[in-house]
Design a protein around this motif. Structure first.
Motif, PDB file in Angstrom:
ATOM      1  N   ARG A  24     -14.983  74.029 -56.436  1.00  0.00           N
ATOM      2  CA  ARG A  24     -15.206  73.340 -55.222  1.00  0.00           C
ATOM      3  C   ARG A  24     -16.367  73.608 -54.440  1.00  0.00           C
ATOM      4  NH1 ARG A  24     -15.997  76.731 -52.200  1.00  0.00           N
ATOM      5  NH2 ARG A  24     -14.641  77.982 -51.022  1.00  0.00           N
ATOM      6  N   GLU A  26     -17.560  73.415 -50.406  1.00  0.00           N
ATOM      7  CA  GLU A  26     -17.257  73.329 -48.990  1.00  0.00           C
ATOM      8  C   GLU A  26     -18.194  72.470 -48.383  1.00  0.00           C
ATOM      9  OE1 GLU A  26     -15.535  76.297 -45.920  1.00  0.00           O
ATOM     10  OE2 GLU A  26     -17.926  75.767 -45.386  1.00  0.00           O
ATOM     11  N   ASN A  30     -16.699  74.913 -41.922  1.00  0.00           N
ATOM     12  CA  ASN A  30     -16.769  76.081 -42.104  1.00  0.00           C
ATOM     13  C   ASN A  30     -15.449  76.851 -41.438  1.00  0.00           C
ATOM     14  OD1 ASN A  30     -18.002  79.266 -42.135  1.00  0.00           O
ATOM     15  ND2 ASN A  30     -17.702  78.304 -43.900  1.00  0.00           N
ATOM     16  N   HIS A  31     -14.607  77.852 -42.055  1.00  0.00           N
ATOM     17  CA  HIS A  31     -13.262  78.481 -41.450  1.00  0.00           C
ATOM     18  C   HIS A  31     -12.672  77.583 -40.437  1.00  0.00           C
ATOM     19  CE1 HIS A  31     -13.940  82.579 -43.226  1.00  0.00           C
ATOM     20  NE2 HIS A  31     -15.051  81.904 -43.449  1.00  0.00           N
ATOM     21  N   ASP A  33     -10.036  75.492 -41.773  1.00  0.00           N
ATOM     22  CA  ASP A  33      -8.731  74.990 -42.464  1.00  0.00           C
ATOM     23  C   ASP A  33      -7.786  75.949 -41.898  1.00  0.00           C
ATOM     24  OD1 ASP A  33      -9.549  77.327 -43.918  1.00  0.00           O
ATOM     25  OD2 ASP A  33      -9.210  76.546 -45.880  1.00  0.00           O
ATOM     26  N   TYR A  34      -7.712  77.278 -41.731  1.00  0.00           N
ATOM     27  CA  TYR A  34      -6.781  78.038 -41.284  1.00  0.00           C
ATOM     28  C   TYR A  34      -6.504  77.707 -39.540  1.00  0.00           C
ATOM     29  CZ  TYR A  34     -10.214  81.492 -40.684  1.00  0.00           C
ATOM     30  OH  TYR A  34     -11.437  82.149 -40.376  1.00  0.00           O
ATOM     31  N   CYS A 166      -6.225  82.650 -46.718  1.00  0.00           N
ATOM     32  CA  CYS A 166      -6.909  81.408 -46.691  1.00  0.00           C
ATOM     33  C   CYS A 166      -6.259  80.219 -46.553  1.00  0.00           C
ATOM     34  CB  CYS A 166      -7.281  81.128 -48.360  1.00  0.00           C
ATOM     35  SG  CYS A 166      -6.058  80.733 -49.430  1.00  0.00           S
ATOM     36  N   GLY A 167      -7.081  78.981 -45.933  1.00  0.00           N
ATOM     37  CA  GLY A 167      -6.447  77.733 -45.714  1.00  0.00           C
ATOM     38  C   GLY A 167      -6.157  77.077 -46.743  1.00  0.00           C
ATOM     39  N   ASP A 170      -9.553  75.154 -50.530  1.00  0.00           N
ATOM     40  CA  ASP A 170      -9.999  75.267 -51.758  1.00  0.00           C
ATOM     41  C   ASP A 170      -9.066  74.398 -52.719  1.00  0.00           C
ATOM     42  OD1 ASP A 170     -11.694  76.728 -50.443  1.00  0.00           O
ATOM     43  OD2 ASP A 170     -10.810  78.648 -51.295  1.00  0.00           O
ATOM     44  N   TYR A 219     -12.801  88.273 -44.424  1.00  0.00           N
ATOM     45  CA  TYR A 219     -12.225  86.985 -44.159  1.00  0.00           C
ATOM     46  C   TYR A 219     -10.947  87.470 -43.214  1.00  0.00           C
ATOM     47  CZ  TYR A 219     -10.334  82.695 -45.307  1.00  0.00           C
ATOM     48  OH  TYR A 219      -9.808  81.236 -45.168  1.00  0.00           O
ATOM     49  N   GLY A 333     -18.571  77.632 -48.233  1.00  0.00           N
ATOM     50  CA  GLY A 333     -17.278  78.955 -48.496  1.00  0.00           C
ATOM     51  C   GLY A 333     -16.976  79.805 -47.413  1.00  0.00           C
ATOM     52  N   GLY A 334     -16.446  81.028 -47.713  1.00  0.00           N
ATOM     53  CA  GLY A 334     -15.893  82.050 -46.996  1.00  0.00           C
ATOM     54  C   GLY A 334     -17.088  82.673 -46.277  1.00  0.00           C
TER      55      GLY A 334
END
Ligand code: GLA
Length: 383
Positions: A24, A26, A30-31, A33-34, A166-167, A170, A219, A333-334
């Motif tokens: 995937r 993103e 960014n960051h 999701d969690y 992670c959230g 992904d 992370y 991404g991360g």
């Protein structure tokens, strides 16, 4: 060699199920999701394939074509692997989470995987292998699961078994991806929907060739900062339970209670969450310049506030953004290395990509790998 042929060559039998899941990108968020906000991503046209069959004994045997590795574990000795068997951890984690969810496994299984997703490059080969494994194992153990539960199983494998907080971005995008569509996830309600990608646009992906050795540690540090900030802000406003509930002024009001670091991380998340809402609007009205500006603003915030970029990614984003035919570019991404994506029109050429790669090589002494991708479909059984 096809995945079926590879499986046959390893285990001397034909697979009983074959599943496939994409990597995937993103797109934005960014960051977030969690922190339970909104994110958008797209499934790429590169996949991991997983083939499985039941065994007659109590052993799990795995073979990875891409990593050229094999490994064995007994059913009652499944635990996090170190050293040469570490490649087994994502599928083992999925198997463990499926067992926790009630899947009965009295016999072991054979599993072979093959991949066209670059590993460790920031396009989430981990989510891809988790989802393909989950679909394939659910079939042979006759344990039907909904798509959302498959997605959650992948995330749990990562959170609980592998230890990466992670959230759901992904796994959600790999699971809910659709051809030519952007997946939008409300991470609080876990609602998934899609938006068409703007007509005539193309995604280009540039690998910074930086693999941050401490990526999991960095992370987790960012994750902890966000949780600290949300808890602190929540003390003053009971309605705020996560950063997605907060506004910039709520974060500002607590500035003196937060470390400078936590303040910057929180400001990034709340503003990024708002950018996803703006992105939805820009996409809906087809304003590609606004889409591009939001991508650039997202990157600037990652670079300056979340501090999860690096000189190589910043350089790629600046070079790409300065090229004609590019709407915008950003870290995806991360972070701490990984990839930068650019949204371009159909006139962006290979020669322009080469020009960016030349400039990067002249500065950093290594050539970035890049590819153009179409937006593919999500995970599922293919045999
Ligand atoms: C990684 C994680 C995702 C998400 C992104 C940053 O890809 O696996 O859950 O947090 O980083 O947005």
């Amino acid at each position: 060699m096809s995945i079926q042929e590879f499986f046959q060559s390893q285990f001397n039998t034909a697979p009983e199920a074959v599943a496939q899941a994409p990597g995937r990108l993103e797109f934005i968020g960014n960051h977030v999701d969690y922190n339970k906000g909104l994110v958008m991503g797209v499934a790429i046209d590169k996949h991991i394939s997983v083939a499985v069959s039941l065994r007659d004994d109590d052993e799990i045997h795995m073979a990875s074509a891409g990593l050229n590795a094999t490994g064995t574990v007994k059913l009652n000795e499944v635990c996090l692997q170190k050293g040469p068997q570490a490649f087994m951890n994502y599928p083992l984690g999925v198997f463990e989470m499926l067992r926790k969810a009630g899947m009965k496994a009295e016999r072991g299984f054979n599993l072979a995987d093959d991949s066209t997703v670059p590993t460790g490059a920031g396009v989430s080969s981990s989510a891809a292998i988790e989802l393909a494994t989950a679909y394939a194992l659910c079939k042979i153990y006759n344990f039907p699961m909904s798509k959302i539960d498959i997605v959650r199983t992948g995330q749990k494998a990562e959170n609980i078994f592998v230890g990466m907080p992670c959230g759901i971005l992904d796994q959600g995008v790999s699971g809910f991806g659709e051809k030519d569509a952007i997946v939008r996830i409300d991470c609080k309600t876990e609602e998934f929907s899609t938006r068409p990608i703007p007509a005539g646009t193309v995604f280009w992906v540039f690998n910074s060739m930086v693999k941050h050795a401490l990526v999991a540690g960095d992370y987790a540090k960012r994750h902890a900062s966000c949780m600290n900030a949300a808890a602190e802000i929540g003390k003053y406003n009971a309605k705020i339970q996560c950063l997605a509930d907060a506004t910039p002024s709520a974060v500002e009001a607590c500035r003196s209670k937060l470390s400078e670091e936590d303040y910057k991380r929180a400001m990034h998340v709340v503003a990024e969450n708002a950018r996803v809402v703006e992105m939805e609007h820009a996409l809906a009205v087809g304003d590609l310049n606004a889409v591009g500006d939001l991508l650039k603003a997202s990157h600037a915030s990652s670079r300056d506030l979340f501090e999860n970029s690096c000189p190589e990614i910043d350089f790629l984003v600046a070079e790409l953004s300065a090229q004609p035919n590019v709407y915008g570019a950003r870290l995806s991404g991360g972070g701490f290395g990984g990839i930068s994506i650019a949204l371009t029109n159909g006139d962006f050429t290979e020669a322009q990509a080469e020009k960016v790669a030349d400039a990067f090589e002249a500065k950093f002494g290594k050539r970035p790998k890049y590819f153009k991708t179409t937006i593919g479909t999500g995970a599922g059984l293919v045999g």
